[in-house]
Design a protein around this motif. Structure first.
Motif, PDB file in Angstrom:
ATOM      1  N   SER A   1      38.624  29.849  67.946  1.00 56.83           N
ATOM      2  CA  SER A   1      39.995  29.724  68.455  1.00 56.83           C
ATOM      3  C   SER A   1      40.654  28.459  67.914  1.00 56.83           C
ATOM      4  O   SER A   1      39.984  27.572  67.413  1.00 56.83           O
ATOM      5  CB  SER A   1      39.978  29.694  69.978  1.00 56.83           C
ATOM      6  N   ASP A   2      41.967  28.383  68.030  1.00 60.40           N
ATOM      7  CA  ASP A   2      42.700  27.200  67.573  1.00 60.40           C
ATOM      8  C   ASP A   2      42.258  25.953  68.321  1.00 60.40           C
ATOM      9  O   ASP A   2      42.210  24.862  67.765  1.00 60.40           O
ATOM     10  CB  ASP A   2      44.207  27.392  67.766  1.00 60.40           C
ATOM     11  N   LEU A   3      41.921  26.126  69.596  1.00 63.58           N
ATOM     12  CA  LEU A   3      41.471  25.006  70.418  1.00 63.58           C
ATOM     13  C   LEU A   3      40.194  24.407  69.831  1.00 63.58           C
ATOM     14  O   LEU A   3      40.051  23.188  69.742  1.00 63.58           O
ATOM     15  CB  LEU A   3      41.225  25.478  71.854  1.00 63.58           C
ATOM     16  N   THR A   4      39.273  25.273  69.420  1.00 56.21           N
ATOM     17  CA  THR A   4      38.019  24.830  68.809  1.00 56.21           C
ATOM     18  C   THR A   4      38.296  24.067  67.520  1.00 56.21           C
ATOM     19  O   THR A   4      37.737  22.999  67.289  1.00 56.21           O
ATOM     20  CB  THR A   4      37.119  26.041  68.494  1.00 56.21           C
ATOM     21  N   ILE A   5      39.164  24.636  66.686  1.00 52.59           N
ATOM     22  CA  ILE A   5      39.518  24.001  65.410  1.00 52.59           C
ATOM     23  C   ILE A   5      40.114  22.614  65.678  1.00 52.59           C
ATOM     24  O   ILE A   5      39.727  21.635  65.049  1.00 52.59           O
ATOM     25  CB  ILE A   5      40.540  24.863  64.633  1.00 52.59           C
ATOM     26  N   ASP A   6      41.038  22.533  66.626  1.00 51.49           N
ATOM     27  CA  ASP A   6      41.662  21.246  66.971  1.00 51.49           C
ATOM     28  C   ASP A   6      40.618  20.240  67.435  1.00 51.49           C
ATOM     29  O   ASP A   6      40.648  19.073  67.048  1.00 51.49           O
ATOM     30  CB  ASP A   6      42.706  21.421  68.085  1.00 51.49           C
ATOM     31  N   MET A  33      28.649  25.435  64.055  1.00 52.61           N
ATOM     32  CA  MET A  33      29.934  25.714  63.420  1.00 52.61           C
ATOM     33  C   MET A  33      30.139  27.224  63.301  1.00 52.61           C
ATOM     34  O   MET A  33      31.201  27.739  63.608  1.00 52.61           O
ATOM     35  CB  MET A  33      29.996  25.069  62.028  1.00 52.61           C
ATOM     36  N   LYS A  34      29.088  27.933  62.884  1.00 53.56           N
ATOM     37  CA  LYS A  34      29.173  29.393  62.743  1.00 53.56           C
ATOM     38  C   LYS A  34      29.477  30.050  64.080  1.00 53.56           C
ATOM     39  O   LYS A  34      30.303  30.957  64.161  1.00 53.56           O
ATOM     40  CB  LYS A  34      27.870  29.959  62.172  1.00 53.56           C
ATOM     41  N   LYS A  35      28.806  29.573  65.127  1.00 54.09           N
ATOM     42  CA  LYS A  35      29.032  30.130  66.472  1.00 54.09           C
ATOM     43  C   LYS A  35      30.474  29.939  66.919  1.00 54.09           C
ATOM     44  O   LYS A  35      31.010  30.750  67.666  1.00 54.09           O
ATOM     45  CB  LYS A  35      28.086  29.472  67.486  1.00 54.09           C
ATOM     46  N   MET A  36      31.089  28.838  66.460  1.00 57.43           N
ATOM     47  CA  MET A  36      32.480  28.564  66.823  1.00 57.43           C
ATOM     48  C   MET A  36      33.467  29.270  65.895  1.00 57.43           C
ATOM     49  O   MET A  36      34.670  29.089  66.004  1.00 57.43           O
ATOM     50  CB  MET A  36      32.731  27.053  66.815  1.00 57.43           C
ATOM     51  N   GLY A  37      32.942  30.050  64.968  1.00 55.47           N
ATOM     52  CA  GLY A  37      33.799  30.828  64.088  1.00 55.47           C
ATOM     53  C   GLY A  37      34.286  30.100  62.845  1.00 55.47           C
ATOM     54  O   GLY A  37      35.221  30.545  62.181  1.00 55.47           O
ATOM     55  N   ILE A  38      33.640  28.984  62.522  1.00 52.17           N
ATOM     56  CA  ILE A  38      34.013  28.250  61.314  1.00 52.17           C
ATOM     57  C   ILE A  38      33.256  28.841  60.131  1.00 52.17           C
ATOM     58  O   ILE A  38      32.045  28.985  60.183  1.00 52.17           O
ATOM     59  CB  ILE A  38      33.665  26.742  61.439  1.00 52.17           C
ATOM     60  N   VAL A  39      33.976  29.177  59.086  1.00 48.84           N
ATOM     61  CA  VAL A  39      33.365  29.740  57.881  1.00 48.84           C
ATOM     62  C   VAL A  39      32.595  28.641  57.155  1.00 48.84           C
ATOM     63  O   VAL A  39      33.174  27.626  56.779  1.00 48.84           O
ATOM     64  CB  VAL A  39      34.459  30.308  56.946  1.00 48.84           C
ATOM     65  N   THR A  40      31.280  28.841  56.975  1.00 50.46           N
ATOM     66  CA  THR A  40      30.487  27.810  56.305  1.00 50.46           C
ATOM     67  C   THR A  40      29.897  28.307  54.986  1.00 50.46           C
ATOM     68  O   THR A  40      29.360  27.520  54.224  1.00 50.46           O
ATOM     69  CB  THR A  40      29.316  27.342  57.201  1.00 50.46           C
ATOM     70  N   ASP A  41      29.992  29.606  54.729  1.00 53.64           N
ATOM     71  CA  ASP A  41      29.318  30.162  53.550  1.00 53.64           C
ATOM     72  C   ASP A  41      30.253  30.458  52.390  1.00 53.64           C
ATOM     73  O   ASP A  41      29.841  30.980  51.369  1.00 53.64           O
ATOM     74  CB  ASP A  41      28.547  31.425  53.938  1.00 53.64           C
ATOM     75  N   ARG A  42      31.543  30.143  52.546  1.00 52.33           N
ATOM     76  CA  ARG A  42      32.484  30.337  51.439  1.00 52.33           C
ATOM     77  C   ARG A  42      33.636  29.359  51.616  1.00 52.33           C
ATOM     78  O   ARG A  42      33.826  28.798  52.686  1.00 52.33           O
ATOM     79  CB  ARG A  42      33.000  31.773  51.389  1.00 52.33           C
TER      80      ARG A  42
END
Length: 69
Positions: A1-6, A33-42
């Motif tokens: 979510s945007d909150l997580t990104i912030d 990071m992956k669990k929070m939906g952050i792309v780590t593999d590209r």
């Protein structure tokens, strides 16, 4: 979510290049990071920033973004 990104941005775990490319701190825990939906593999690019945003991002990369200690 945007909150997580912030939250991650505020704490220095992620930042962005002026080009829009997502930067992930070397101290960030990849699985979390992956669990929070952050792309780590590209490469993720969010697109262009305005001049004031780029100025803020330069400050953020220099002063907030967590580098390997």
């Amino acid at each position: 979510s945007d909150l997580t990104i912030d939250h991650l941005f505020d704490r220095g775990f992620i930042s962005f290049e002026n080009s829009g490319e997502l930067l992930i701190s070397p101290v960030a825990h990849e699985e979390s990071m992956k669990k929070m939906g952050i792309v780590t593999d590209r490469v993720l690019n969010v697109g262009n920033f305005t001049a004031p945003q780029r100025e803020f991002l330069e400050f953020h990369r220099d002063n907030v973004f967590l580098k390997r200690s």
